[in-house]
Design a protein around this motif. Sequence first.
Motif, PDB file in Angstrom:
ATOM      1  N   ILE A 167      -2.688  -4.104 -40.017  1.00 50.51           N
ATOM      2  CA  ILE A 167      -3.568  -5.263 -39.863  1.00 50.51           C
ATOM      3  C   ILE A 167      -3.080  -6.406 -40.748  1.00 50.51           C
ATOM      4  N   PRO A 168      -3.366  -7.647 -40.371  1.00 46.03           N
ATOM      5  CA  PRO A 168      -3.031  -8.780 -41.242  1.00 46.03           C
ATOM      6  C   PRO A 168      -3.780  -8.664 -42.570  1.00 46.03           C
ATOM      7  N   TYR A 169      -3.191  -9.230 -43.611  1.00 47.38           N
ATOM      8  CA  TYR A 169      -3.773  -9.099 -44.950  1.00 47.38           C
ATOM      9  C   TYR A 169      -3.606 -10.409 -45.706  1.00 47.38           C
ATOM     10  N   TYR A 170      -4.681 -10.824 -46.384  1.00 45.59           N
ATOM     11  CA  TYR A 170      -4.657 -12.047 -47.181  1.00 45.59           C
ATOM     12  C   TYR A 170      -5.351 -11.810 -48.521  1.00 45.59           C
ATOM     13  N   VAL A 171      -4.988 -12.614 -49.487  1.00 46.62           N
ATOM     14  CA  VAL A 171      -5.691 -12.629 -50.777  1.00 46.62           C
ATOM     15  C   VAL A 171      -6.419 -13.958 -50.881  1.00 46.62           C
ATOM     16  N   TRP A 172      -7.716 -13.888 -51.101  1.00 48.91           N
ATOM     17  CA  TRP A 172      -8.517 -15.099 -51.284  1.00 48.91           C
ATOM     18  C   TRP A 172      -8.888 -15.235 -52.759  1.00 48.91           C
ATOM     19  N   ASP A 173      -8.597 -16.382 -53.299  1.00 39.91           N
ATOM     20  CA  ASP A 173      -8.919 -16.646 -54.699  1.00 39.91           C
ATOM     21  C   ASP A 173     -10.377 -17.089 -54.801  1.00 39.91           C
ATOM     22  N   LEU A 174     -11.226 -16.167 -55.235  1.00 44.04           N
ATOM     23  CA  LEU A 174     -12.643 -16.459 -55.429  1.00 44.04           C
ATOM     24  C   LEU A 174     -13.006 -16.427 -56.913  1.00 44.04           C
ATOM     25  N   SER A 175     -11.995 -16.614 -57.771  1.00 45.53           N
ATOM     26  CA  SER A 175     -12.228 -16.489 -59.211  1.00 45.53           C
ATOM     27  C   SER A 175     -13.185 -17.548 -59.735  1.00 45.53           C
ATOM     28  N   GLU A 176     -13.090 -18.775 -59.205  1.00 44.79           N
ATOM     29  CA  GLU A 176     -13.995 -19.829 -59.675  1.00 44.79           C
ATOM     30  C   GLU A 176     -15.435 -19.523 -59.282  1.00 44.79           C
ATOM     31  N   GLU A 177     -15.623 -19.116 -58.013  1.00 50.44           N
ATOM     32  CA  GLU A 177     -16.971 -18.756 -57.570  1.00 50.44           C
ATOM     33  C   GLU A 177     -17.522 -17.592 -58.387  1.00 50.44           C
ATOM     34  N   PHE A 178     -16.651 -16.613 -58.679  1.00 51.79           N
ATOM     35  CA  PHE A 178     -17.079 -15.441 -59.439  1.00 51.79           C
ATOM     36  C   PHE A 178     -17.481 -15.842 -60.859  1.00 51.79           C
ATOM     37  N   GLU A 179     -16.687 -16.674 -61.492  1.00 56.28           N
ATOM     38  CA  GLU A 179     -16.992 -17.122 -62.858  1.00 56.28           C
ATOM     39  C   GLU A 179     -18.269 -17.958 -62.895  1.00 56.28           C
ATOM     40  N   GLU A 180     -18.435 -18.834 -61.903  1.00 56.95           N
ATOM     41  CA  GLU A 180     -19.562 -19.767 -61.915  1.00 56.95           C
ATOM     42  C   GLU A 180     -20.872 -19.130 -61.468  1.00 56.95           C
ATOM     43  N   THR A 181     -20.799 -17.992 -60.801  1.00 57.83           N
ATOM     44  CA  THR A 181     -22.029 -17.337 -60.342  1.00 57.83           C
ATOM     45  C   THR A 181     -22.281 -16.036 -61.083  1.00 57.83           C
ATOM     46  N   VAL A 182     -21.416 -15.044 -60.884  1.00 60.09           N
ATOM     47  CA  VAL A 182     -21.659 -13.709 -61.441  1.00 60.09           C
ATOM     48  C   VAL A 182     -21.546 -13.699 -62.958  1.00 60.09           C
ATOM     49  N   VAL A 183     -20.425 -14.197 -63.499  1.00 63.26           N
ATOM     50  CA  VAL A 183     -20.233 -14.170 -64.958  1.00 63.26           C
ATOM     51  C   VAL A 183     -21.205 -15.119 -65.649  1.00 63.26           C
ATOM     52  N   ALA A 184     -21.396 -16.303 -65.090  1.00 60.73           N
ATOM     53  CA  ALA A 184     -22.325 -17.261 -65.694  1.00 60.73           C
ATOM     54  C   ALA A 184     -23.747 -16.721 -65.684  1.00 60.73           C
ATOM     55  N   ASP A 185     -24.147 -16.067 -64.590  1.00 58.82           N
ATOM     56  CA  ASP A 185     -25.481 -15.464 -64.520  1.00 58.82           C
ATOM     57  C   ASP A 185     -25.617 -14.348 -65.550  1.00 58.82           C
ATOM     58  N   PHE A 186     -24.589 -13.528 -65.697  1.00 55.20           N
ATOM     59  CA  PHE A 186     -24.582 -12.435 -66.672  1.00 55.20           C
ATOM     60  C   PHE A 186     -24.832 -12.974 -68.076  1.00 55.20           C
ATOM     61  N   LEU A 187     -24.120 -14.024 -68.440  1.00 53.88           N
ATOM     62  CA  LEU A 187     -24.269 -14.601 -69.776  1.00 53.88           C
ATOM     63  C   LEU A 187     -25.634 -15.263 -69.967  1.00 53.88           C
ATOM     64  N   SER A 188     -26.067 -16.027 -68.991  1.00 56.08           N
ATOM     65  CA  SER A 188     -27.344 -16.733 -69.137  1.00 56.08           C
ATOM     66  C   SER A 188     -28.525 -15.779 -69.153  1.00 56.08           C
ATOM     67  N   GLU A 189     -28.428 -14.662 -68.408  1.00 52.47           N
ATOM     68  CA  GLU A 189     -29.506 -13.687 -68.408  1.00 52.47           C
ATOM     69  C   GLU A 189     -29.627 -13.005 -69.772  1.00 52.47           C
ATOM     70  N   TYR A 190     -28.510 -12.573 -70.332  1.00 53.44           N
ATOM     71  CA  TYR A 190     -28.568 -11.968 -71.670  1.00 53.44           C
ATOM     72  C   TYR A 190     -29.036 -12.988 -72.706  1.00 53.44           C
ATOM     73  N   GLU A 191     -28.589 -14.217 -72.558  1.00 55.89           N
ATOM     74  CA  GLU A 191     -28.995 -15.271 -73.486  1.00 55.89           C
ATOM     75  C   GLU A 191     -30.498 -15.509 -73.408  1.00 55.89           C
ATOM     76  N   ALA A 192     -31.084 -15.279 -72.246  1.00 59.16           N
ATOM     77  CA  ALA A 192     -32.522 -15.479 -72.039  1.00 59.16           C
ATOM     78  C   ALA A 192     -33.328 -14.223 -72.338  1.00 59.16           C
ATOM     79  N   GLY A 193     -32.683 -13.183 -72.884  1.00 57.46           N
ATOM     80  CA  GLY A 193     -33.397 -11.972 -73.261  1.00 57.46           C
ATOM     81  C   GLY A 193     -33.624 -11.004 -72.126  1.00 57.46           C
ATOM     82  N   ARG A 194     -32.873 -11.153 -71.032  1.00 62.43           N
ATOM     83  CA  ARG A 194     -33.021 -10.252 -69.882  1.00 62.43           C
ATOM     84  C   ARG A 194     -31.783  -9.374 -69.736  1.00 62.43           C
ATOM     85  N   THR A 195     -31.910  -8.332 -68.911  1.00 59.72           N
ATOM     86  CA  THR A 195     -30.813  -7.383 -68.697  1.00 59.72           C
ATOM     87  C   THR A 195     -30.412  -7.429 -67.234  1.00 59.72           C
TER      88      THR A 195
END
Length: 384
Positions: free
Chosen positions: A66-94
């Motif tokens: 099958i055809p295969y591609y790599v999509w760079d989603l690092s910016e979206e991942f940093e701005e959503t998942v990682v940023a949410d992780f940090l802000s949630e802990y910063e706000a006292g949540r898990t």
Amino acid sequence: MRVLAAMSGGVDSAVAAARAVDAGHEVVGVHMALSRSRAQHRNGSRGCCSIEDAGDARRAADVLGIPYYVWDLSEEFEETVVADFLSEYEAGRTPNPCVRCNEHIKFSALLDRGLALGFDAVVTGHYAQIVEVPDGAGGTRRELHRAADPAKDQSYVLAVMGAHRLARSMFPLGAAPSKEAVRAEAATRGLSVSAKPDSYDICFVADGDTQGFLRDRLGARPGEVVDADGRVLGQHDGAYSYTVGQRKGLGLTRPAADGRPRYVLEVRPQTNQVVVGPSELLTVDELHADQTVWLADDVPAGEWVDAEVQVRAHGEPVAASVRRARSGRTDGTDGGAEGALEARLSVPLRGIAPGQSLVVYAGTRVLGQSTIVSARRGAALRAV
């Protein structure tokens, strides 16, 4: 159908893509590059989406033809998942970053981009089942259910996807009897990832040191460790490093008056305090949540319904009475996000932290998901 196969480089996604090919679909493999560091390497079974994983995914795609591609989603991942992780802990949540990754990356950035490119669906290696049942109006509706193998079930982290995206998703491994059976199938197909270890823990904290990651990103923020009455018992370097139910690493030099161990009862970001106390104060039987995503439009809002709730990815479900707010949209344009949800537990639970994902089930069926805001001791527990 034209389907986009999310290929992580692991055995599950490779077999899922293979089964989609066998089903006659036109399959294109995509690996999501989520790390900003292209030199990041996998550390055994820790981490994922590394440079080695991209190579493994490419080799699997070659075997499948099958055809295969790599999509760079690092910016979206940093701005959503990682940023949410940090802000949630910063706000006292898990938080649960796997839930957010499924919400923002695998079933938002990936699926939405795939639909825009003309694909009909996304196929992933998640262990969950999609069941089509009559809707009572001459048609059918799609329901999300637990996987056949309870040990591998991932419906808990998929519940946030919403009905709109559920309609465009495929989980070929949902009926697999076991992970061992999937590995055996991969070996039979000639997929070199058949013996590759599973990834676990938080993928962007590859060394497993979550507190170290938080310190590096958020810095030292000294504050007080206090008891439930506000008496100062010690100091900490950052309230974000603590979570409800934690016992070890409190740094207290004086034992409790009764000699019993102390646990984290609450994290107060407003005052930068960590509240500790005896274990019995961790037991709760009422949960209040918000940001509800509801998958079951046949289950009425505003009424108490009997169900089961699960508050951890591998936790045991407990019977509960659940009521969700009437307000909110259910057309799927915003993922089905609604408002408040309440749960009264038949069996008390311990150590429930704000930020955890609460998933509501009816048997094997997922009814919806919500994010815990608070956990309380109801009248019955307070009287004990």
